[in-house]
Design an enzyme around this catalytic site. Structure first.
Site, PDB file in Angstrom:
ATOM      1  N   HIS A 185       0.937  -1.217  -0.032  1.00 16.82           N
ATOM      2  CA  HIS A 185       0.087  -0.021  -0.061  1.00 16.82           C
ATOM      3  C   HIS A 185       0.739   1.286  -0.007  1.00 16.82           C
ATOM      4  O   HIS A 185       1.822   1.344   0.890  1.00 16.82           O
ATOM      5  CB  HIS A 185      -1.066  -0.082   1.196  1.00 16.82           C
ATOM      6  CG  HIS A 185      -0.490   0.170   2.605  1.00 16.82           C
ATOM      7  ND1 HIS A 185      -0.262   1.131   3.027  1.00 16.82           N
ATOM      8  CD2 HIS A 185      -0.360  -1.102   3.644  1.00 16.82           C
ATOM      9  CE1 HIS A 185       0.152   0.978   4.434  1.00 16.82           C
ATOM     10  NE2 HIS A 185       0.100  -0.074   4.691  1.00 16.82           N
ATOM     11  N   ASP A 188       6.175   0.601   6.682  1.00  8.43           N
ATOM     12  CA  ASP A 188       4.767   0.297   6.394  1.00  8.43           C
ATOM     13  C   ASP A 188       4.176   1.543   5.377  1.00  8.43           C
ATOM     14  O   ASP A 188       3.800   2.596   6.076  1.00  8.43           O
ATOM     15  CB  ASP A 188       3.938   0.792   7.606  1.00  8.43           C
ATOM     16  CG  ASP A 188       2.485   0.334   7.473  1.00  8.43           C
ATOM     17  OD1 ASP A 188       1.956  -0.102   6.541  1.00  8.43           O
ATOM     18  OD2 ASP A 188       1.795   0.488   8.750  1.00  8.43           O
ATOM     19  N   GLU A 244      -5.001   2.057   2.584  1.00  8.90           N
ATOM     20  CA  GLU A 244      -4.975   1.070   3.554  1.00  8.90           C
ATOM     21  C   GLU A 244      -5.196   1.392   5.081  1.00  8.90           C
ATOM     22  O   GLU A 244      -5.984   0.736   5.822  1.00  8.90           O
ATOM     23  CB  GLU A 244      -3.795   0.127   3.578  1.00  8.90           C
ATOM     24  CG  GLU A 244      -3.888  -1.355   4.125  1.00  8.90           C
ATOM     25  CD  GLU A 244      -3.626  -1.238   5.540  1.00  8.90           C
ATOM     26  OE1 GLU A 244      -4.058  -1.986   6.414  1.00  8.90           O
ATOM     27  OE2 GLU A 244      -2.878  -0.340   6.239  1.00  8.90           O
ATOM     28  N   GLU A 245      -4.694   2.536   5.373  1.00  7.52           N
ATOM     29  CA  GLU A 245      -4.556   2.788   6.891  1.00  7.52           C
ATOM     30  C   GLU A 245      -5.768   3.265   7.395  1.00  7.52           C
ATOM     31  O   GLU A 245      -5.940   3.023   8.576  1.00  7.52           O
ATOM     32  CB  GLU A 245      -3.257   3.684   7.078  1.00  7.52           C
ATOM     33  CG  GLU A 245      -2.133   3.472   6.639  1.00  7.52           C
ATOM     34  CD  GLU A 245      -1.580   2.276   7.610  1.00  7.52           C
ATOM     35  OE1 GLU A 245      -2.108   1.930   8.506  1.00  7.52           O
ATOM     36  OE2 GLU A 245      -0.292   1.913   7.416  1.00  7.52           O
ATOM     37  N   ASP A 298       3.111  -6.516   3.161  1.00  6.90           N
ATOM     38  CA  ASP A 298       2.614  -5.256   4.542  1.00  6.90           C
ATOM     39  C   ASP A 298       3.059  -5.531   5.657  1.00  6.90           C
ATOM     40  O   ASP A 298       2.312  -5.457   6.541  1.00  6.90           O
ATOM     41  CB  ASP A 298       1.407  -5.011   4.137  1.00  6.90           C
ATOM     42  CG  ASP A 298       0.951  -3.648   4.909  1.00  6.90           C
ATOM     43  OD1 ASP A 298       2.084  -2.802   5.474  1.00  6.90           O
ATOM     44  OD2 ASP A 298      -0.138  -3.572   5.303  1.00  6.90           O
ATOM     45  N   HIS A 353       4.010   2.973  12.856  1.00  5.92           N
ATOM     46  CA  HIS A 353       3.187   3.911  12.903  1.00  5.92           C
ATOM     47  C   HIS A 353       3.630   5.188  13.857  1.00  5.92           C
ATOM     48  O   HIS A 353       2.955   5.930  14.494  1.00  5.92           O
ATOM     49  CB  HIS A 353       1.502   3.584  13.531  1.00  5.92           C
ATOM     50  CG  HIS A 353       0.908   2.456  12.575  1.00  5.92           C
ATOM     51  ND1 HIS A 353      -0.354   2.196  12.863  1.00  5.92           N
ATOM     52  CD2 HIS A 353       1.150   2.104  11.161  1.00  5.92           C
ATOM     53  CE1 HIS A 353      -0.991   1.611  11.797  1.00  5.92           C
ATOM     54  NE2 HIS A 353       0.044   1.412  10.776  1.00  5.92           N
TER      55      HIS A 353
HETATM   56 ZN    ZN Z   1       0.569  -1.371   6.237  1.00  5.30          ZN
END
Ligand code: ZN
Length: 491
Positions: A309, A321, A355-356, A383, A454
């Site tokens: 993503h 990510d 995606e997030e 991912d 994140h």
């Molecule tokens: Zn991800």
């Protein structure tokens, strides 16, 4: 079930794989080698395909193309939160790069939520033992999709609970008007045992469901202990998932250290916090999935998807990510192109959007391609970072395993020969796997993934170029094997 719910909500990290059985042990590694029972190999892959797979693997292990791609995404473009100008820049960039290596490229429109982070500060303004006219700073960030506090912030007493049971036990009377802190600990030991995805799954439900649960009991804001595996006083963001009919209250993640601080003070006496969170939810915006095809020679209508993503959280630059997943997929296509191998089925690179915080890329693709689901031969997503790959997760019927044993034998030379049955190989491909399309992802070493996931520390330096290339090799070999498989997979 909670895992499915999370994936539906687009809240999972896509590489989080709900593994059936235990993480690979030496014993299961062994199982990856050719089985002693008569092998169906000759019927599955031609001698030429097997030879090409070995060449693809070797070329991918030497390729630095993927690393250059993720470096550009992170360093030259930066964070790629859905709806941002950087996300659009990344769409244009990836489309251009895929064209440059000879793929047929299309942008497919996706309407995405557009959430923008604002100010995010907090301080304890009253607590046992405090010196007059002082405060204690609390390091935190807003959760994605959070609503805002008033611009000047709100001030309220804090209650600390560990889990939903403790919240229910407190009840409305003790929660109403308060800031609720869910102090649920990420299980570091589990992560160290290579079950980081499971540890994440346990803790992340407080991020997704906690704010609504607290709002239902009249809380004025909800905070969670950051869902992460290392303590560098870094808050970990991630989307929350407000329930439709419950009050939406501001939601944030405090660092593990600050959660501990608050949890230590609260039993000593009254703790009051001033909280300022000023994110904005703007009108939905147009964006795109980027799609690039290496056309199949025999069955161009049959599609093998490899993907990652393109959107990322905004605190870091989205290296692990999921710039890594996009880059590994681009690298895989580039290697096949450079070798001038022609797959029998179409190999489709997809850089997913959103995606997030919404999963709109994956959902929209499944809807737009509804009539071609049967032609989606297999779908793969990377991912889970860029850690050393150990093998392939396969979400097919259990008997699908035999189809990949010859592939695992080739991948074993770079330590990636494990085959593991998985339930959810990826969030963006979830809408397709739910419809019965066989799904795949690399099994990745994710023991340190959630240390950075994140956070502001999800940056390029977390990627080891050699390990990214190893992932590209797994993606390329799996994709080409699927594209040239002589028999259909059980589905
Ligand atoms: Zn991800």
């Amino acid at each position: 079930m909670k895992q499915r719910a999370l994936i539906n909500a687009g809240l999972s990290f896509a590489g989080w794989v709900a593994v059936v059985g235990l993480w690979p042990s030496a014993a299961s590694a062994q199982e990856a080698s050719p089985s002693p029972t008569p092998t169906p190999t000759p019927a599955l892959y031609s001698a030429q395909t097997l030879s090409e797979l070995k060449q693809i693997q070797q070329a991918a292990l030497k390729s630095d193309y993927g690393y250059k791609q993720v470096a550009h995404l992170c360093n030259n473009i930066g964070p790629r939160l859905t709806g941002s100008v950087q996300a659009q820049k990344a769409v244009d960039y990836v489309a251009g790069e895929l064209k440059a290596i000879g793929l047929e490229v299309q942008l497919e429109k996706v309407t995405v939520p557009h959430w923008v982070r604002g100010e995010e500060t907090a301080a304890l303004v009253e607590f046992p033992g405090m010196a007059e006219n002082t405060t204690q700073k609390i390091v935190l960030c807003a959760l994605g999709l959070s609503v805002a506090t008033p611009a000047e912030g709100l001030t309220a007493d804090v209650v600390v609970i560990r889990d939903f049971d403790e919240l229910e036990a407190l009840g409305k009377e003790k929660v109403s008007g308060k800031i609720v802190l869910f102090n649920y600990h990420f299980d570091k030991q589990m992560a160290a045992q290579s079950r980081a995805g499971d540890a994440y799954g346990q803790a992340v439900k407080y991020r997704s469901e906690g704010p609504s649960a607290a709002g239902r009991l009249g809380a004025v804001a909800a905070l969670i202990r950051s869902v992460g595996g290392a303590d560098y006083r870094l808050p970990h963001t991630g989307a929350t998932d407000y329930k439709k009919d419950l009050p939406k209250i501001p939601a944030g993640a405090v660092t593990a250290e600050d959660a501990d601080l608050i949890a230590t003070l609260v039993p000593q006496g009254n703790v009051r916090m001033r909280l300022v969170l000023t994110p904005q939810t703007l009108p939905d915006a147009p964006s795109f999935n980027v799609i690039g095809d290496v056309k199949g020679t025999e069955h161009p209508e049959q599609i093998v998807v490899i993907s990652g993503h393109l959107d990322s959280w905004d605190l870091g630059t989205g290296a692990i990510d999921d710039g890594a997943g996009v880059a590994a997929s681009m690298d895989a296509a580039n290697v096949i192109q450079k070798l001038h191998f022609r797959p029998k089925r179409t190999i489709r690179v997809i850089a997913w959007m959103n995606e997030e915080n919404g999963l709109m890329g994956g959902k929209t693709y499944a809807k737009d391609h509804e009539k071609e689901i049967a032609n989606h031969f297999g779908v793969m997503e990377t991912d889970g970072g860029a850690g050393h790959p150990l093998g392939i997760n396969y979400a097919t019927k259990p008997e699908g395993r035999a189809f990949f044993e010859p592939v695992a034998k080739i991948l074993q030379s770079s330590g990636a020969g494990i085959l593991q049955l998985a339930e959810h190989p990826g969030a963006d491909i979830g809408p397709l796997t739910k419809l019965g399309v066989p799904g795949f992802s690399p099994i990745q070493d994710n023991r340190t993934y959630f240390n950075y996931h994140h956070t502001a520390a999800d940056t390029l330096d977390k990627i080891v170029p050699k390990e990214l290339a190893e992932n590209a090799a797994v993606v390329a070999v799996t994709a080409y094997a699927l594209a040239n498989l002589e028999a259909p997979l059980p589905r």
